[in-house]
Design a protein around this motif. Structure first.
Motif, PDB file in Angstrom:
ATOM      1  N   VAL A  53     -35.184 -66.538  33.959  1.00 53.77           N
ATOM      2  CA  VAL A  53     -35.142 -66.617  35.413  1.00 53.77           C
ATOM      3  C   VAL A  53     -35.287 -68.071  35.862  1.00 53.77           C
ATOM      4  O   VAL A  53     -36.062 -68.843  35.307  1.00 53.77           O
ATOM      5  CB  VAL A  53     -36.245 -65.735  36.053  1.00 53.77           C
ATOM      6  CG1 VAL A  53     -37.630 -66.106  35.543  1.00 53.77           C
ATOM      7  CG2 VAL A  53     -36.204 -65.812  37.579  1.00 53.77           C
ATOM      8  N   TYR A  77     -36.004 -70.417  39.388  1.00 54.19           N
ATOM      9  CA  TYR A  77     -36.507 -70.266  40.753  1.00 54.19           C
ATOM     10  C   TYR A  77     -36.916 -71.599  41.357  1.00 54.19           C
ATOM     11  O   TYR A  77     -37.317 -72.525  40.664  1.00 54.19           O
ATOM     12  CB  TYR A  77     -37.683 -69.280  40.816  1.00 54.19           C
ATOM     13  CG  TYR A  77     -38.809 -69.524  39.844  1.00 54.19           C
ATOM     14  CD1 TYR A  77     -39.846 -70.410  40.128  1.00 54.19           C
ATOM     15  CD2 TYR A  77     -38.862 -68.834  38.642  1.00 54.19           C
ATOM     16  CE1 TYR A  77     -40.890 -70.611  39.234  1.00 54.19           C
ATOM     17  CE2 TYR A  77     -39.888 -69.025  37.738  1.00 54.19           C
ATOM     18  CZ  TYR A  77     -40.909 -69.914  38.050  1.00 54.19           C
ATOM     19  OH  TYR A  77     -41.939 -70.108  37.147  1.00 54.19           O
ATOM     20  N   TYR A 122     -43.573 -70.345  46.830  1.00 56.48           N
ATOM     21  CA  TYR A 122     -44.400 -69.430  46.044  1.00 56.48           C
ATOM     22  C   TYR A 122     -45.685 -70.087  45.549  1.00 56.48           C
ATOM     23  O   TYR A 122     -45.724 -71.291  45.284  1.00 56.48           O
ATOM     24  CB  TYR A 122     -43.598 -68.904  44.856  1.00 56.48           C
ATOM     25  CG  TYR A 122     -42.354 -68.167  45.281  1.00 56.48           C
ATOM     26  CD1 TYR A 122     -42.423 -66.866  45.769  1.00 56.48           C
ATOM     27  CD2 TYR A 122     -41.106 -68.791  45.241  1.00 56.48           C
ATOM     28  CE1 TYR A 122     -41.287 -66.204  46.196  1.00 56.48           C
ATOM     29  CE2 TYR A 122     -39.960 -68.126  45.666  1.00 56.48           C
ATOM     30  CZ  TYR A 122     -40.055 -66.833  46.138  1.00 56.48           C
ATOM     31  OH  TYR A 122     -38.929 -66.187  46.564  1.00 56.48           O
ATOM     32  N   PHE A 179     -46.150 -68.508  39.454  1.00 60.04           N
ATOM     33  CA  PHE A 179     -45.415 -67.374  38.897  1.00 60.04           C
ATOM     34  C   PHE A 179     -46.259 -66.115  38.855  1.00 60.04           C
ATOM     35  O   PHE A 179     -45.824 -65.051  39.254  1.00 60.04           O
ATOM     36  CB  PHE A 179     -44.920 -67.698  37.479  1.00 60.04           C
ATOM     37  CG  PHE A 179     -44.137 -66.566  36.858  1.00 60.04           C
ATOM     38  CD1 PHE A 179     -42.784 -66.430  37.117  1.00 60.04           C
ATOM     39  CD2 PHE A 179     -44.751 -65.620  36.049  1.00 60.04           C
ATOM     40  CE1 PHE A 179     -42.051 -65.377  36.579  1.00 60.04           C
ATOM     41  CE2 PHE A 179     -44.034 -64.560  35.501  1.00 60.04           C
ATOM     42  CZ  PHE A 179     -42.680 -64.446  35.767  1.00 60.04           C
ATOM     43  N   VAL A 228     -43.793 -65.491  42.272  1.00 60.13           N
ATOM     44  CA  VAL A 228     -42.490 -65.136  41.714  1.00 60.13           C
ATOM     45  C   VAL A 228     -42.559 -63.792  40.999  1.00 60.13           C
ATOM     46  O   VAL A 228     -41.652 -62.957  41.121  1.00 60.13           O
ATOM     47  CB  VAL A 228     -41.999 -66.235  40.750  1.00 60.13           C
ATOM     48  CG1 VAL A 228     -40.664 -65.842  40.126  1.00 60.13           C
ATOM     49  CG2 VAL A 228     -41.868 -67.573  41.485  1.00 60.13           C
ATOM     50  N   ILE A 251     -40.186 -60.476  41.735  1.00 61.32           N
ATOM     51  CA  ILE A 251     -39.338 -59.852  40.714  1.00 61.32           C
ATOM     52  C   ILE A 251     -39.713 -58.386  40.512  1.00 61.32           C
ATOM     53  O   ILE A 251     -38.835 -57.504  40.451  1.00 61.32           O
ATOM     54  CB  ILE A 251     -39.440 -60.617  39.383  1.00 61.32           C
ATOM     55  CG1 ILE A 251     -38.840 -62.020  39.535  1.00 61.32           C
ATOM     56  CG2 ILE A 251     -38.717 -59.860  38.262  1.00 61.32           C
ATOM     57  CD1 ILE A 251     -39.049 -62.907  38.324  1.00 61.32           C
ATOM     58  N   VAL A 310     -34.699 -67.050  43.814  1.00 62.20           N
ATOM     59  CA  VAL A 310     -35.065 -66.487  42.503  1.00 62.20           C
ATOM     60  C   VAL A 310     -33.819 -65.824  41.921  1.00 62.20           C
ATOM     61  O   VAL A 310     -33.261 -64.917  42.533  1.00 62.20           O
ATOM     62  CB  VAL A 310     -36.202 -65.459  42.612  1.00 62.20           C
ATOM     63  CG1 VAL A 310     -36.528 -64.874  41.237  1.00 62.20           C
ATOM     64  CG2 VAL A 310     -37.449 -66.079  43.234  1.00 62.20           C
TER      65      VAL A 310
END
Length: 244
Positions: free
Chosen positions: A8, A10, A15, A18, A27, A31, A87
């Protein structure tokens, strides 16, 4: 049930890192919510790296156990329809059940971008650390050579780091230049909390003439965080690639 490995990319500007948090958007949350909208199931993903707030990625990796009829080769495109524009799932492939995105990592490549100009750039404001004083790039290149190899990087980790060992190996570290943009590439077997950003902060001090290049080695050997430079801003950092 399939174990999928996904890559991925991004833009981390919006954000708080993660990894999922209770009181901030991340993130991982975006997702997982996208997957739920796609397959109508709650799924937890496992990220390879816990990137901080505002940090970007071109090659972050996660894995998930998927119980769905969507073919693996179409999963990325399908999931992207449920994700925001910042993303993007770049690839998905099926792995054996033992694959773990974090624990099976062999090495990582990070990039850090510095914009060295008297005036800030509106185009790099979210993607590069702005330094308005002229940097001595030759001195920075001399200083970074002391970091190559396996060392105790205690001087280059934040106090919140909970890694059991401060020993890490840097395979290569170098700089690229494109007009006023300086890109630091650092490839290693693993990184302590804020290690790359503290290395950058230290090298910037070398470039500004506040630290002599050979002092980088002295800082490394001192195992004293207070002797290293400040932690460079998060928004200049990019997780480029993770190898398995």
């Amino acid at each position: 049930m399939r174990n999928l490995k996904c890559i991925v990319a991004y833009d981390g500007s919006n954000y708080h890192g993660f990894q999922r948090q209770d009181n901030a958007i991340t993130v991982q949350e975006v997702i997982e919510n996208g997957i739920k909208r796609l397959i109508k199931q709650d799924v937890k993903i496992i990220g390879a790296s816990r990137t901080d707030s505002k940090v970007h990625a071109r090659g972050q990796v996660f894995n998930l156990n998927l119980d769905s009829s969507i073919p693996t080769e179409k999963f990325s495109l399908a999931l992207n329809t449920k994700l925001p524009d910042d993303v993007v799932i770049l690839d998905a492939c099926e792995m054996n059940n033992n694959f773990h995105a974090r624990y099976n990592t062999k090495d990582k490549l990070y990039k850090y971008q510095i914009y060295n100009n008297k005036y800030p750039s509106p185009f790099y404001r979210n993607y590069a650390y702005h330094i308005y004083n002229q940097l001595d790039l030759l001195k920075m290149e001399e200083g970074l050579k002391y970091l190559i190899g396996e060392h105790d990087f205690t001087s280059f980790r934040s106090s919140g780091c909970n890694a059991q060992s401060p020993i890490r190996k840097i395979f290569d570290i170098n700089m690229e230049y494109k007009e006023d943009l300086i890109v630091l590439n650092i490839h290693g077997n693993g990184f302590l909390y804020n290690m790359v950003r503290i290395i950058v902060g230290t090298l910037v001090r070398v470039g500004l003439g506040k630290i002599r290049p050979k002092e980088v080695r002295e800082i490394l050997l001192s195992k004293d965080r207070k002797k290293a430079g400040p932690t460079a801003p998060a928004h200049g950092l990019i997780l480029e690639k993770i190898n398995y």
